[in-house]
Design a protein around this motif. Structure first.
Motif, PDB file in Angstrom:
ATOM      1  N   PHE A 116       8.873 -32.347  -9.109  1.00 41.28           N
ATOM      2  CA  PHE A 116       8.545 -33.744  -9.364  1.00 41.28           C
ATOM      3  C   PHE A 116       7.163 -34.053  -8.785  1.00 41.28           C
ATOM      4  O   PHE A 116       6.807 -33.565  -7.712  1.00 41.28           O
ATOM      5  CB  PHE A 116       9.591 -34.671  -8.734  1.00 41.28           C
ATOM      6  CG  PHE A 116      10.993 -34.327  -9.141  1.00 41.28           C
ATOM      7  CD1 PHE A 116      11.562 -34.893 -10.277  1.00 41.28           C
ATOM      8  CD2 PHE A 116      11.757 -33.424  -8.417  1.00 41.28           C
ATOM      9  CE1 PHE A 116      12.845 -34.570 -10.667  1.00 41.28           C
ATOM     10  CE2 PHE A 116      13.041 -33.089  -8.801  1.00 41.28           C
ATOM     11  CZ  PHE A 116      13.586 -33.664  -9.933  1.00 41.28           C
ATOM     12  N   VAL A 117       6.406 -34.854  -9.516  1.00 43.57           N
ATOM     13  CA  VAL A 117       5.046 -35.188  -9.095  1.00 43.57           C
ATOM     14  C   VAL A 117       4.897 -36.704  -9.030  1.00 43.57           C
ATOM     15  O   VAL A 117       5.307 -37.415  -9.958  1.00 43.57           O
ATOM     16  CB  VAL A 117       3.998 -34.620 -10.082  1.00 43.57           C
ATOM     17  CG1 VAL A 117       2.592 -34.905  -9.565  1.00 43.57           C
ATOM     18  CG2 VAL A 117       4.214 -33.137 -10.299  1.00 43.57           C
ATOM     19  N   ARG A 118       4.330 -37.171  -7.932  1.00 42.99           N
ATOM     20  CA  ARG A 118       4.020 -38.598  -7.790  1.00 42.99           C
ATOM     21  C   ARG A 118       2.569 -38.747  -7.355  1.00 42.99           C
ATOM     22  O   ARG A 118       2.086 -37.994  -6.494  1.00 42.99           O
ATOM     23  CB  ARG A 118       4.949 -39.270  -6.775  1.00 42.99           C
ATOM     24  CG  ARG A 118       6.394 -39.306  -7.203  1.00 42.99           C
ATOM     25  CD  ARG A 118       7.233 -40.207  -6.308  1.00 42.99           C
ATOM     26  NE  ARG A 118       7.254 -39.724  -4.927  1.00 42.99           N
ATOM     27  CZ  ARG A 118       7.802 -40.385  -3.910  1.00 42.99           C
ATOM     28  NH1 ARG A 118       8.326 -41.593  -4.127  1.00 42.99           N
ATOM     29  NH2 ARG A 118       7.815 -39.871  -2.693  1.00 42.99           N
ATOM     30  N   ALA A 119       1.891 -39.711  -7.938  1.00 41.48           N
ATOM     31  CA  ALA A 119       0.509 -40.026  -7.569  1.00 41.48           C
ATOM     32  C   ALA A 119       0.471 -41.437  -6.994  1.00 41.48           C
ATOM     33  O   ALA A 119       1.037 -42.363  -7.580  1.00 41.48           O
ATOM     34  CB  ALA A 119      -0.414 -39.925  -8.786  1.00 41.48           C
ATOM     35  N   GLN A 168       4.153 -41.039 -12.071  1.00 42.28           N
ATOM     36  CA  GLN A 168       5.073 -39.991 -11.671  1.00 42.28           C
ATOM     37  C   GLN A 168       5.601 -39.281 -12.898  1.00 42.28           C
ATOM     38  O   GLN A 168       5.604 -39.825 -14.005  1.00 42.28           O
ATOM     39  CB  GLN A 168       6.230 -40.561 -10.855  1.00 42.28           C
ATOM     40  CG  GLN A 168       7.086 -41.571 -11.591  1.00 42.28           C
ATOM     41  CD  GLN A 168       8.156 -42.177 -10.704  1.00 42.28           C
ATOM     42  OE1 GLN A 168       8.484 -41.642  -9.651  1.00 42.28           O
ATOM     43  NE2 GLN A 168       8.717 -43.300 -11.128  1.00 42.28           N
ATOM     44  N   THR A 169       6.063 -38.034 -12.710  1.00 39.95           N
ATOM     45  CA  THR A 169       6.623 -37.282 -13.814  1.00 39.95           C
ATOM     46  C   THR A 169       7.526 -36.183 -13.276  1.00 39.95           C
ATOM     47  O   THR A 169       7.429 -35.797 -12.104  1.00 39.95           O
ATOM     48  CB  THR A 169       5.517 -36.661 -14.698  1.00 39.95           C
ATOM     49  OG1 THR A 169       6.103 -36.113 -15.882  1.00 39.95           O
ATOM     50  CG2 THR A 169       4.777 -35.550 -13.971  1.00 39.95           C
ATOM     51  N   ARG A 170       8.402 -35.695 -14.125  1.00 42.00           N
ATOM     52  CA  ARG A 170       9.272 -34.562 -13.825  1.00 42.00           C
ATOM     53  C   ARG A 170       8.783 -33.380 -14.650  1.00 42.00           C
ATOM     54  O   ARG A 170       8.547 -33.510 -15.853  1.00 42.00           O
ATOM     55  CB  ARG A 170      10.727 -34.889 -14.165  1.00 42.00           C
ATOM     56  CG  ARG A 170      11.714 -33.755 -13.993  1.00 42.00           C
ATOM     57  CD  ARG A 170      13.085 -34.178 -14.513  1.00 42.00           C
ATOM     58  NE  ARG A 170      14.088 -33.145 -14.375  1.00 42.00           N
ATOM     59  CZ  ARG A 170      14.280 -32.138 -15.231  1.00 42.00           C
ATOM     60  NH1 ARG A 170      13.487 -32.040 -16.290  1.00 42.00           N
ATOM     61  NH2 ARG A 170      15.229 -31.243 -15.028  1.00 42.00           N
ATOM     62  N   VAL A 171       8.637 -32.228 -14.031  1.00 40.33           N
ATOM     63  CA  VAL A 171       8.092 -31.064 -14.718  1.00 40.33           C
ATOM     64  C   VAL A 171       9.155 -29.981 -14.813  1.00 40.33           C
ATOM     65  O   VAL A 171       9.733 -29.569 -13.796  1.00 40.33           O
ATOM     66  CB  VAL A 171       6.850 -30.508 -13.994  1.00 40.33           C
ATOM     67  CG1 VAL A 171       6.289 -29.303 -14.750  1.00 40.33           C
ATOM     68  CG2 VAL A 171       5.789 -31.585 -13.853  1.00 40.33           C
ATOM     69  N   VAL A 195       3.905 -33.298  -4.574  1.00 39.05           N
ATOM     70  CA  VAL A 195       4.753 -32.461  -5.418  1.00 39.05           C
ATOM     71  C   VAL A 195       5.984 -32.061  -4.611  1.00 39.05           C
ATOM     72  O   VAL A 195       5.859 -31.547  -3.488  1.00 39.05           O
ATOM     73  CB  VAL A 195       4.007 -31.202  -5.897  1.00 39.05           C
ATOM     74  CG1 VAL A 195       4.848 -30.453  -6.936  1.00 39.05           C
ATOM     75  CG2 VAL A 195       2.653 -31.562  -6.482  1.00 39.05           C
ATOM     76  N   THR A 196       7.183 -32.296  -5.155  1.00 36.39           N
ATOM     77  CA  THR A 196       8.425 -31.986  -4.455  1.00 36.39           C
ATOM     78  C   THR A 196       9.400 -31.284  -5.393  1.00 36.39           C
ATOM     79  O   THR A 196       9.209 -31.273  -6.620  1.00 36.39           O
ATOM     80  CB  THR A 196       9.097 -33.268  -3.925  1.00 36.39           C
ATOM     81  OG1 THR A 196       9.429 -34.115  -5.039  1.00 36.39           O
ATOM     82  CG2 THR A 196       8.176 -34.031  -2.983  1.00 36.39           C
ATOM     83  N   LEU A 239       7.219 -24.567  -3.297  1.00 38.84           N
ATOM     84  CA  LEU A 239       7.960 -25.707  -2.768  1.00 38.84           C
ATOM     85  C   LEU A 239       9.356 -25.301  -2.317  1.00 38.84           C
ATOM     86  O   LEU A 239       9.968 -24.394  -2.891  1.00 38.84           O
ATOM     87  CB  LEU A 239       8.104 -26.797  -3.844  1.00 38.84           C
ATOM     88  CG  LEU A 239       6.836 -27.384  -4.440  1.00 38.84           C
ATOM     89  CD1 LEU A 239       7.180 -28.161  -5.704  1.00 38.84           C
ATOM     90  CD2 LEU A 239       6.135 -28.280  -3.437  1.00 38.84           C
ATOM     91  N   LYS A 240       9.842 -25.997  -1.305  1.00 41.62           N
ATOM     92  CA  LYS A 240      11.235 -25.965  -0.897  1.00 41.62           C
ATOM     93  C   LYS A 240      11.653 -27.407  -0.608  1.00 41.62           C
ATOM     94  O   LYS A 240      10.791 -28.250  -0.341  1.00 41.62           O
ATOM     95  CB  LYS A 240      11.425 -25.094   0.346  1.00 41.62           C
ATOM     96  CG  LYS A 240      11.178 -23.610   0.126  1.00 41.62           C
ATOM     97  CD  LYS A 240      11.437 -22.827   1.407  1.00 41.62           C
ATOM     98  CE  LYS A 240      11.231 -21.339   1.183  1.00 41.62           C
ATOM     99  NZ  LYS A 240      11.472 -20.555   2.425  1.00 41.62           N
TER     100      LYS A 240
END
Length: 400
Positions: A353-356, A366-369, A386-387, A321-322
């Motif tokens: 960060f992940v969002r569904a 959503q969650t922060r990893v 995923v960002t 990711l970027k």
């Protein structure tokens, strides 16, 4: 470690309450929460505004309830003032706010915020509920070590959000129907607003379908399951001990925010049930334009790349990711899945960060990893995004 932290927090939070309210601690406070099984519960010999303290058996997690007189302070002000006051005094577990969202607490407005911070080198996670009732402000803190999240997260979130006030939490109905059955009524089944919820509901997040009907009709075989309603809120007490509060969004759809910050949905499939040869129909007035079929659940499991520097197949997705260059893929799940995300370097020095999203574009979870994280999704079709806000990050996700 957390046992000592709990004792420190009592003193710090006490000072904060006096500072932001200018009020004395509330007395004769009436409330109740569902304490985790086998946890040590204290309600006496506590200091001023600390009304209840619940400690895990190993003293590595705790829940504390505070209340003060504060009749003229709004929920947002309560949350902001508490947060600011405790941060200014170095409150470890409230150092970084992760999320904030409005909720309803037994018919009253509230705010749930999640935080993280370090104490003596240990990463902590806190779930905090702010609300008010009958001229009193409440703050409930549930704290645990991040590396114990799998053990405590669900338990603490359920307990913190179980707050009820005097007279609003009805006791479990007896097996014989009487006037206390607030889920509906006998006779024509239309003596209360709760009858508007009658029918067969699909709770995808629990992978189960259940008829909502007057509690006395469940009989002894299901006497551990019961439910109640207050207007547009439904509280369900599941047979496994879990308690969930759902919000009516329209006549045939309920939603709730789960412990991961995502949105669970329940959909009504039928607006009636049959018991002992008799048909009970949901109350009129809410409209019963029910769908002609069950929700669209995929028949096969599939994962397919949409865009980004990534690859995926069923059970595995990974990529790099970027900023401004997210990874996206489509997930079709015939059953509920738990997506487990991790830092491929296993150092926790990067974040993403992940969002569904549901098929209709509505946010599902959503969650922060950092080092790891997870999302729990029910059966359905999702777009996973995923960002990152770092210059570069790699990610990996596995599921079964």
């Amino acid at each position: 470690m957390l046992s000592a932290l709990g004792r420190v927090s009592a003193a710090v939070i006490l000072c904060c309450f006096f500072l932001f309210t200018g009020q004395v601690a509330a007395r004769n406070t009436s409330f109740q929460i569902t304490s985790p099984l086998h946890w040590h519960n204290r309600t006496d010999s506590l200091n001023n505004d600390l009304k209840q303290q619940v400690m895990a058996p190993d003293n590595d997690a705790f829940i504390e309830v505070y209340a003060v007189r504060s009749s003229q302070i709004r929920t947002q002000a309560i949350a902001d003032s508490m947060e600011q006051a405790m941060r200014s005094r170095g409150k470890a577990f409230l150092r970084n706010r992760i999320s904030s969202k409005p909720v309803h607490v037994d018919g009253n407005p509230g705010i749930i915020r999640e935080y993280s911070g370090r104490y003596n080198g240990t990463l902590l996670h806190a779930v905090t509920l702010y609300t008010h009732s009958s001229g009193q402000a409440f703050a409930i803190f549930g704290v645990y070590a991040e590396d114990e999240a799998a053990r405590y997260r669900e338990t603490i979130y359920t307990s913190v959000t179980s707050l009820r006030f005097s007279g609003s939490h009805a006791p479990k109905p007896s097996s014989d129907h009487d006037e206390t059955d607030i889920s509906g009524a006998a006779g024509d089944g239309h003596s209360g607003v709760c009858c508007s919820y009658y029918g067969l509901w699909d709770f995808a997040s629990r992978d189960t379908r259940v008829h909502l009907m007057p509690n006395h009709l469940y009989g002894k075989k299901r006497n551990r399951f019961y439910w109640e309603c207050r207007g547009d809120q439904v509280t369900i007490h599941w047979a496994d001990g879990a308690v969930e509060t759902w919000q009516r969004q329209d006549r045939n759809r309920l939603t709730r925010t789960n412990v991961w910050g995502g949105i669970d949905k329940a959909i009504r499939l039928k607006d009636f049930f049959i018991m002992d040869g008799r048909t009970y129909t949901a109350c009129s007035g809410y409209g019963m334009d029910l769908p002609n079929q069950a929700p669209d659940i995929p028949r096969t499991d599939r994962a397919k790349k949409i865009s980004g520097s990534m690859g995926c197949q069923w059970g595995l997705a990974h990529g790099s990711l970027k900023p401004g260059q997210p990874g996206k893929w489509e997930l079709l799940a015939s059953q509920g899945v738990v997506l487990k995300f991790e830092d491929p370097y296993k150092k926790g020095e990067q974040r993403y960060f992940v969002r569904a999203f549901f098929a209709d574009g509505e946010l599902a979870a959503q969650t922060r990893v950092g080092l790891s994280g997870s999302l729990t999704l029910g059966p359905g079709t999702y777009t996973i995004e995923v960002t990152t806000d770092m210059r570069y990050a790699r990610w990996r996700c596995e599921w079964k």
